[in-house]
Design an enzyme around this catalytic site. Structure first.
Site, PDB file in Angstrom:
ATOM      1  N   THR A  95       0.806  -1.221   0.000  1.00  0.00           N
ATOM      2  CA  THR A  95       0.000   0.000   0.000  1.00  0.00           C
ATOM      3  C   THR A  95       0.838   1.270   0.000  1.00  0.00           C
ATOM      4  O   THR A  95       0.490   2.243  -0.670  1.00  0.00           O
ATOM      5  CB  THR A  95      -0.941   0.008   1.225  1.00  0.00           C
ATOM      6  OG1 THR A  95      -1.860  -1.083   1.106  1.00  0.00           O
ATOM      7  CG2 THR A  95      -1.732   1.301   1.318  1.00  0.00           C
ATOM      8  N   HIS A 146      -7.051   3.818 -11.302  1.00  0.00           N
ATOM      9  CA  HIS A 146      -7.251   3.419 -12.698  1.00  0.00           C
ATOM     10  C   HIS A 146      -8.731   3.403 -13.058  1.00  0.00           C
ATOM     11  O   HIS A 146      -9.589   3.093 -12.230  1.00  0.00           O
ATOM     12  CB  HIS A 146      -6.670   2.023 -12.942  1.00  0.00           C
ATOM     13  CG  HIS A 146      -5.191   1.936 -12.766  1.00  0.00           C
ATOM     14  ND1 HIS A 146      -4.313   2.045 -13.813  1.00  0.00           N
ATOM     15  CD2 HIS A 146      -4.431   1.753 -11.656  1.00  0.00           C
ATOM     16  CE1 HIS A 146      -3.074   1.928 -13.363  1.00  0.00           C
ATOM     17  NE2 HIS A 146      -3.123   1.747 -12.059  1.00  0.00           N
ATOM     18  N   VAL A 181       0.935 -13.644  12.535  1.00  0.00           N
ATOM     19  CA  VAL A 181       0.245 -14.937  12.541  1.00  0.00           C
ATOM     20  C   VAL A 181       1.269 -16.054  12.407  1.00  0.00           C
ATOM     21  O   VAL A 181       2.122 -16.031  11.518  1.00  0.00           O
ATOM     22  CB  VAL A 181      -0.784 -15.016  11.393  1.00  0.00           C
ATOM     23  CG1 VAL A 181      -1.428 -16.396  11.346  1.00  0.00           C
ATOM     24  CG2 VAL A 181      -1.851 -13.942  11.555  1.00  0.00           C
ATOM     25  N   ILE A 217      -4.099  -9.093  -4.743  1.00  0.00           N
ATOM     26  CA  ILE A 217      -4.601  -7.738  -4.967  1.00  0.00           C
ATOM     27  C   ILE A 217      -3.440  -6.844  -5.393  1.00  0.00           C
ATOM     28  O   ILE A 217      -2.893  -6.061  -4.622  1.00  0.00           O
ATOM     29  CB  ILE A 217      -5.303  -7.189  -3.703  1.00  0.00           C
ATOM     30  CG1 ILE A 217      -6.299  -8.219  -3.158  1.00  0.00           C
ATOM     31  CG2 ILE A 217      -6.008  -5.886  -4.027  1.00  0.00           C
ATOM     32  CD1 ILE A 217      -7.419  -8.598  -4.096  1.00  0.00           C
ATOM     33  N   SER A 227      -2.059  -4.226  -8.761  1.00  0.00           N
ATOM     34  CA  SER A 227      -2.682  -3.177  -9.567  1.00  0.00           C
ATOM     35  C   SER A 227      -3.741  -3.787 -10.484  1.00  0.00           C
ATOM     36  O   SER A 227      -3.488  -4.828 -11.110  1.00  0.00           O
ATOM     37  CB  SER A 227      -1.617  -2.467 -10.407  1.00  0.00           C
ATOM     38  OG  SER A 227      -2.180  -1.476 -11.207  1.00  0.00           O
ATOM     39  N   CYS A 285       9.085  20.442  10.251  1.00  0.00           N
ATOM     40  CA  CYS A 285       9.488  20.108   8.870  1.00  0.00           C
ATOM     41  C   CYS A 285       9.233  21.336   8.002  1.00  0.00           C
ATOM     42  O   CYS A 285       8.089  21.662   7.691  1.00  0.00           O
ATOM     43  CB  CYS A 285       8.687  18.910   8.361  1.00  0.00           C
ATOM     44  SG  CYS A 285       8.957  18.527   6.614  1.00  0.00           S
TER      45      CYS A 285
END
Length: 587
Positions: free
Chosen positions: A131, A139, A279, A446, A448, A511
């Protein structure tokens, strides 16, 4: 010819290799040995293309196969399993494994109902895997192959983003995309089209082939653009462009911002989120999962959603329903300074057929925060954690996409990075009840356009859970809205003055590149950020021109203070920011 005969025919191409296979419920299990990893990938993909194959589990090994490393991982998991299987953390209706955009989207959708739901994520924060490291492009659905779940959910999902952005308050812009057709588009086929026929095809045939594909995929509003209108859309586009296709449905987001927003809203509506939770195994009663064992203890549950991204195949195997193998595909992206933002108005790409084998198409995109990004590449890698950047890949990007824009200041590059996509050998999303574990839902493969499809993936996953027997009773108190962390760079001067009066930390800019204040960083920590990169994803601190060169230490000191931990224990992501003792710390 039956499925067995089709698989046998594919493997005949690899005579001399010790290969065999079995088939169970449409899933092909491959065994044997080949010379190289590339050959391993190639065989898996060839079998995955066969009509009727629902999954490929590739047990073939190659020379250099990391057998010892895998044994060590399995042994470590067994040890942690034995230590934690009897420690109960809690009991849940639905347990979601994986805290990327897919897992958080499903969690947020489930939070609409009277259910006890939890996300478990092995990393220090949500959105740390695939991610966080993609180009953020929503898209339209033209590129996805027809008759795939990927196409169906992409077309639906991209149209849901406007509502998502309105409710969850993340930055989203539907900028549209422009696909350029140039003399380079069919260069490899030029010999088949003599003289002016080549130009004629490029200007008057190929654009309408793209429009037809869009229509067949259910993407409306796509149109052909020629002449000066191309440069009205994109003033810096390649001057030798012969025609272009305009796609209005393309959008842009910051992908990690979407996942953070989803997670925060899910938590607001009752979802529990556990990070640093790996897990290591499952408890079962017959075929059904009754508990998920982690390094934190056992989570008892009625249903499990496997949204573990790159590790979804390992989760599936541990649960007793191995139905696919993930073959990691690394993509490199280069990021340019905000001063380049005026060079690009849309997501911009040049159609070149056939595509370069080391890119997935890609192009030049603006970002919601004003930067420009080029890429990505697409390279098969054996290591799921391989986010290294090969200088050749950076050069490939700079060379490949330089033909799209004239006069672009490539010297304004401020960073390059890589992400790894979780592809299966069928190259489609795998969203279905597990074949051999009745209360496990696979949400795997999962890649693109997974980000674009995320809203529709979440809805589809909930439909599947309902079909599996999960009772969905709507929760009247569900609140779909989420407020982001206020940002100094988005405020009016009068509002800033008022905030500083209430809290002087709003006047302390930490910053300088992105105008992020101490108050914003403190709020990020309050919302769950525990690492330098987690703060960065929530505030953009460190994402500017100097890439954290001037603010990293300041941010680390604030995290140290707010969490009450020594500066030497502040993490960047998974590892400590500092290697050893930090001068000035108390003994």
């Amino acid at each position: 010819m039956g499925l067995e005969g089709k698989v046998k025919k594919v493997l005949e191409k690899y005579r001399g290799r010790d290969l065999s296979f079995t088939i169970k419920d449409g899933v092909v299990f491959l065994y044997g040995q080949v010379d190289t990893y590339d050959e391993w990938v190639e065989i898996g993909l060839e079998v995955g293309k066969i009509k009727g194959v629902e999954g490929v589990v590739n047990k073939v090994v190659w020379k250099g196969f990391p057998e010892e490393k895998i044994r060590e991982k399995e042994e470590r998991r067994r040890k942690i399993f034995e230590e934690n299987k009897d420690k109960t953390v809690g009991s849940y209706d639905v347990l979601i494994i994986g805290g990327g955009v897919t897992g958080t989207a499903i969690a947020r959708e489930l939070s609409r109902y009277k259910l006890k739901v939890a996300i478990i994520e092995k990393s220090t924060d949500i959105a740390t895997g695939t991610t966080k490291a993609n180009n953020g492009m929503i898209h339209s659905g033209i590129e996805a192959p027809r008759n795939t779940l990927k196409r169906r959910l992409n077309v639906k999902g991209c149209r849901m983003y406007e509502q998502w952005a309105r409710e969850l308050n993340f930055k989203y812009k539907m900028v549209g995309s422009v696909w350029l057709i140039t003399p380079r588009t069919l260069e490899k086929y030029r010999k088949y089209f003599p003289g002016p026929l080549y130009t004629l095809i490029l200007k008057y045939v190929l654009p309408y082939v793209v429009v037809l594909k869009a229509w067949l995929n259910g993407v409306p509003g796509v149109k052909v653009v020629r002449g000066s209108k191309i440069f009205e859309l994109e003033p810096y586009a390649a001057r030798d462009t012969l025609a272009a296709v305009y796609v209005p449905w393309t959008g842009i987001v910051e992908p990690y911002e979407v996942a953070v927003a989803l997670a925060e809203n899910a938590a607001k509506n009752g979802v529990e989120i556990f990070t640093n939770t790996e897990v290591v195994g499952f408890l079962k009663d017959g075929e059904r999962v009754t508990g998920v064992v982690t390094n934190r203890g056992t989570f008892l549950c009625r249903y499990v959603v496997n949204a573990a991204g790159l590790y979804a195949d390992e989760i599936a195997e541990m649960a007793g329903s191995p139905e696919y193998t993930i073959h990691p595909r690394r993509g490199v992206i280069v990021l340019f300074h905000k001063t380049t933002g005026s060079y690009v108005r849309h997501c911009l790409a040049e159609i070149v057929l056939p595509q370069h084998p080391r890119t997935k198409g890609g192009g030049i995109n603006p970002t919601p925060n004003g930067n420009v990004i080029w890429g990505p590449t697409a390279v098969e890698v054996p290591d799921k954690e391989d986010v290294s950047v090969d200088p050749e890949e950076v050069q490939l990007i700079l060379t490949k996409y330089s033909t799209i824009l004239s006069e672009f200041p490539k010297q304004k590059l401020i960073r390059y990075f890589a992400g790894v996509r979780a592809a299966t050998f069928t190259e489609d999303f795998v969203i279905r009840p597990a074949k051999w574990v009745p209360n496990l839902l696979h949400v795997a493969g999962i890649q693109s356009p997974g980000l674009a499809s995320a809203p529709a993936i979440a809805e589809y996953a909930i439909e599947k859970l309902a079909e599996m027997g999960l009772e969905l009773q709507e929760k009247p108190e569900f609140d779909p809205y989420r407020e982001p962390i206020p940002s100094l760079r988005d405020m009016k001067p009068s509002d800033i003055e008022e905030l500083i009066k209430k809290d002087p930390r709003w006047g302390h800019v930490v910053c300088e590149c992105e105008l992020v204040t101490e108050a914003e960083i403190v709020e990020a920590v309050k919302r769950g950020a525990r690492t330098l990169d987690a703060v960065k994803r929530r505030t953009r601190a460190g994402m500017g021109e100097c890439q954290g060169g001037r603010c990293t230490i300041k941010i680390a000191m604030i995290i140290s203070r707010e969490l009450g931990v020594p500066l030497s224990q502040v993490l960047k992501e998974e590892a400590p920011l500092f290697n050893g003792y930090v001068r000035g710390e108390s003994e």
